[in-house]
Design a protein around this motif. Structure first.
Motif, PDB file in Angstrom:
ATOM      1  N   GLN A   1      -3.033 -23.220  28.507  1.00 40.74           N
ATOM      2  CA  GLN A   1      -3.359 -22.934  27.103  1.00 40.74           C
ATOM      3  C   GLN A   1      -2.140 -22.433  26.330  1.00 40.74           C
ATOM      4  N   PHE A   2      -1.222 -21.770  27.018  1.00 39.43           N
ATOM      5  CA  PHE A   2      -0.073 -21.159  26.350  1.00 39.43           C
ATOM      6  C   PHE A   2       1.233 -21.917  26.589  1.00 39.43           C
ATOM      7  N   LYS A   3       1.140 -23.124  27.109  1.00 33.49           N
ATOM      8  CA  LYS A   3       2.319 -23.892  27.511  1.00 33.49           C
ATOM      9  C   LYS A   3       3.383 -23.995  26.412  1.00 33.49           C
ATOM     10  N   LYS A   4       2.947 -24.148  25.165  1.00 32.49           N
ATOM     11  CA  LYS A   4       3.896 -24.451  24.082  1.00 32.49           C
ATOM     12  C   LYS A   4       4.193 -23.275  23.156  1.00 32.49           C
ATOM     13  N   ILE A   5       3.776 -22.070  23.522  1.00 32.41           N
ATOM     14  CA  ILE A   5       3.950 -20.950  22.594  1.00 32.41           C
ATOM     15  C   ILE A   5       5.407 -20.588  22.331  1.00 32.41           C
ATOM     16  N   LEU A   6       6.301 -20.940  23.271  1.00 31.05           N
ATOM     17  CA  LEU A   6       7.717 -20.600  23.094  1.00 31.05           C
ATOM     18  C   LEU A   6       8.521 -21.722  22.432  1.00 31.05           C
ATOM     19  N   ASP A   7       7.899 -22.880  22.224  1.00 26.28           N
ATOM     20  CA  ASP A   7       8.608 -24.030  21.656  1.00 26.28           C
ATOM     21  C   ASP A   7       9.299 -23.723  20.317  1.00 26.28           C
ATOM     22  N   PRO A   8       8.650 -22.952  19.404  1.00 19.89           N
ATOM     23  CA  PRO A   8       9.318 -22.669  18.121  1.00 19.89           C
ATOM     24  C   PRO A   8      10.620 -21.881  18.258  1.00 19.89           C
ATOM     25  N   TYR A   9      10.788 -21.193  19.389  1.00 22.73           N
ATOM     26  CA  TYR A   9      11.972 -20.344  19.589  1.00 22.73           C
ATOM     27  C   TYR A   9      13.081 -21.028  20.379  1.00 22.73           C
ATOM     28  N   LEU A  10      12.718 -22.003  21.176  1.00 29.66           N
ATOM     29  CA  LEU A  10      13.703 -22.657  22.031  1.00 29.66           C
ATOM     30  C   LEU A  10      14.573 -23.633  21.247  1.00 29.66           C
ATOM     31  N   PRO A  11      15.856 -23.764  21.618  1.00 31.86           N
ATOM     32  CA  PRO A  11      16.753 -24.695  20.921  1.00 31.86           C
ATOM     33  C   PRO A  11      16.235 -26.126  21.027  1.00 31.86           C
ATOM     34  N   LYS A  12      16.365 -26.869  19.932  1.00 32.82           N
ATOM     35  CA  LYS A  12      15.958 -28.272  19.934  1.00 32.82           C
ATOM     36  C   LYS A  12      16.970 -29.086  20.725  1.00 32.82           C
ATOM     37  N   LYS A  13      16.483 -29.818  21.703  1.00 33.07           N
ATOM     38  CA  LYS A  13      17.378 -30.627  22.530  1.00 33.07           C
ATOM     39  C   LYS A  13      17.478 -32.036  21.959  1.00 33.07           C
ATOM     40  N   GLU A  14      18.712 -32.473  21.736  1.00 26.39           N
ATOM     41  CA  GLU A  14      18.924 -33.815  21.210  1.00 26.39           C
ATOM     42  C   GLU A  14      18.645 -34.851  22.294  1.00 26.39           C
ATOM     43  N   GLU A  15      17.962 -35.898  21.879  1.00 24.35           N
ATOM     44  CA  GLU A  15      17.668 -36.968  22.825  1.00 24.35           C
ATOM     45  C   GLU A  15      18.928 -37.794  23.065  1.00 24.35           C
ATOM     46  N   LYS A  16      19.319 -37.883  24.343  1.00 24.42           N
ATOM     47  CA  LYS A  16      20.522 -38.635  24.688  1.00 24.42           C
ATOM     48  C   LYS A  16      20.171 -40.106  24.897  1.00 24.42           C
ATOM     49  N   SER A  17      20.809 -40.958  24.168  1.00 21.41           N
ATOM     50  CA  SER A  17      20.542 -42.393  24.310  1.00 21.41           C
ATOM     51  C   SER A  17      21.284 -42.932  25.522  1.00 21.41           C
ATOM     52  N   ASP A  18      20.674 -43.891  26.206  1.00 22.39           N
ATOM     53  CA  ASP A  18      21.277 -44.507  27.394  1.00 22.39           C
ATOM     54  C   ASP A  18      22.347 -45.485  26.949  1.00 22.39           C
ATOM     55  N   LYS A  19      23.598 -45.184  27.326  1.00 19.86           N
ATOM     56  CA  LYS A  19      24.722 -46.020  26.887  1.00 19.86           C
ATOM     57  C   LYS A  19      24.582 -47.455  27.387  1.00 19.86           C
ATOM     58  N   LYS A  20      24.040 -47.610  28.626  1.00 20.85           N
ATOM     59  CA  LYS A  20      23.865 -48.949  29.176  1.00 20.85           C
ATOM     60  C   LYS A  20      22.897 -49.757  28.330  1.00 20.85           C
ATOM     61  N   ASP A  21      21.781 -49.092  27.930  1.00 20.55           N
ATOM     62  CA  ASP A  21      20.795 -49.769  27.091  1.00 20.55           C
ATOM     63  C   ASP A  21      21.392 -50.144  25.757  1.00 20.55           C
ATOM     64  N   ASP A  22      22.265 -49.232  25.219  1.00 26.49           N
ATOM     65  CA  ASP A  22      22.912 -49.503  23.932  1.00 26.49           C
ATOM     66  C   ASP A  22      23.793 -50.738  24.045  1.00 26.49           C
ATOM     67  N   LYS A  23      24.548 -50.839  25.166  1.00 29.25           N
ATOM     68  CA  LYS A  23      25.453 -51.984  25.351  1.00 29.25           C
ATOM     69  C   LYS A  23      24.665 -53.277  25.473  1.00 29.25           C
ATOM     70  N   LYS A  24      23.519 -53.232  26.241  1.00 29.81           N
ATOM     71  CA  LYS A  24      22.681 -54.412  26.377  1.00 29.81           C
ATOM     72  C   LYS A  24      22.136 -54.851  25.037  1.00 29.81           C
ATOM     73  N   SER A  25      21.716 -53.855  24.240  1.00 29.87           N
ATOM     74  CA  SER A  25      21.173 -54.146  22.917  1.00 29.87           C
ATOM     75  C   SER A  25      22.223 -54.799  22.035  1.00 29.87           C
ATOM     76  N   ASP A  26      23.471 -54.281  22.124  1.00 27.03           N
ATOM     77  CA  ASP A  26      24.563 -54.842  21.322  1.00 27.03           C
ATOM     78  C   ASP A  26      24.829 -56.290  21.711  1.00 27.03           C
ATOM     79  N   LYS A  27      24.805 -56.595  23.049  1.00 24.42           N
ATOM     80  CA  LYS A  27      25.056 -57.956  23.510  1.00 24.42           C
ATOM     81  C   LYS A  27      23.980 -58.909  23.030  1.00 24.42           C
TER      82      LYS A  27
END
Length: 336
Positions: free
Chosen positions: A293-319
């Motif tokens: 029930q309390f799993k997310k109570i600390l979320d407003p205080y924790l630093p926002k983590k940036e989503e890291k994109s997969d470089k391999k997927d990016d290269k495949k997408s570019d090709k």
């Protein structure tokens, strides 16, 4: 409406009672036909909106006490306690007040220690730069000695100002007619700077009153300065006499100690800074919430983590994009 509310409360209470015997734990209350256990009480208390806030506060107290509690001097705790005690009528009245709120001296002192530990935590993350000091310097004015009179009615202020301008002693007039009970007994004497701090404590001086005071030469008296009372919201009327006005000049280094203290206090009072520090400390303490029930109570205080994109997927997408563009170009050439 009152009867309806009462019926709803009784129904809710009966609903809790019917749960008796379904859970374990020590009994909190017993009655004919059943009992209420600690487990049941906990389950019901969890439903209250305040439960998340309470748990968050408990977690914060735990991590600050563990990491910074040893930096808090017990003498400082006792001093703070005595200060609050005096503000609430002395030892016996304050102890009675604590009892009314289900507290005792020991618990209250523990709360004070937790608050002081929290401040120590904030201090540990403070970094004051020259840029910060210069920003504080822009609105800073050194401490000045002055005298004030305060009135609820403009006509009373006008009469007092006329008496002073006609030669009557400012101190005498202030003692006789000023409405500021803190300063009037000493003839309106106050010491203040551009912060909220004043001597004696408890004198409230609006910013526009201070700004008018800073313009005065030693021994000069202001006109009537109108301002809204910060406590009541009503209009108040001030008269200021400058006793000793220290000009700040152009060199902020001369006041570096004061500027640093003000800057630190300003940063520590900033909710954004407190939240940033708290997020770092929560991560460092590796807090894990076991109750779903309390799993997310600390979320407003924790630093926002940036989503890291997969470089391999990016290269495949570019090709893939390159191949698509090549095909389009071939199609265009063939149509020509």
């Amino acid at each position: 409406m009152k009867k309806q509310s009462f019926k709803l409360a009784v129904v809710a209470l009966l609903g809790v009672i019917t749960l008796a015997g379904c859970s374990g734990g020590k009994s909190v209350a017993t009655m004919k036909g059943g009992k209420i256990t600690e487990d049941e009480l906990y389950t019901e208390l969890k439903k209250a909106p305040e439960s998340s806030q309470l748990l968050t506060g408990m977690i914060v107290n735990k991590i600050t006490d563990a990491a910074y509690g040893d930096k808090v001097d017990q003498k400082e705790v006792d001093k703070e306690f005595e200060k609050v005690q005096d503000q609430n009528g002395g030892k016996k009245p304050f102890e009675d007040l604590l009892k009314q709120n289900n507290l005792d001296v020991k618990t209250y002192k523990e709360n004070i220690k937790s608050n002081l530990a929290f401040k120590e935590m904030l201090k540990a993350h403070l970094k004051i730069t020259d840029a910060d000091l210069k920003e504080t310097w822009a609105t800073y004015h050194p401490s000045v000695d002055a005298q004030i009179m305060v009135f609820d009615k403009k006509e009373d202020a006008e009469k007092a100002l006329k008496d002073v301008n006609d030669g009557k002693d400012f101190t005498t007039v202030a003692k006789e007619v000023s409405k500021d009970e803190v300063s009037k007994k000493d003839g309106g004497k106050v010491t203040f700077d551009s912060t909220m701090a004043t001597k004696p404590e408890g004198v409230l001086l609006p910013e526009q009153v201070k700004q008018e005071a800073y313009k005065l030469e030693d021994g000069k008296v202001s006109g009537i300065v109108e301002s809204q009372n910060m406590q009541t919201g009503t209009d108040s009327f001030y008269i200021v006499k400058m006793v000793k006005n220290e000009k700040k000049g152009n060199d902020y280094k001369k006041y570096e100690k004061e500027l640093k203290k003000i800057t630190e206090e300003t940063k520590m009072a900033d909710p954004a800074f407190s939240q940033e520090v708290l997020g770092k400390e929560l991560e460092k303490a590796n807090v894990k919430i076991e109750d779903d029930q309390f799993k997310k109570i600390l979320d407003p205080y924790l630093p926002k983590k940036e989503e890291k994109s997969d470089k391999k997927d990016d290269k495949k997408s570019d090709k893939k994009d390159d191949k698509k563009s090549d095909k389009k170009e071939e199609t265009t050439e063939s149509t020509k």
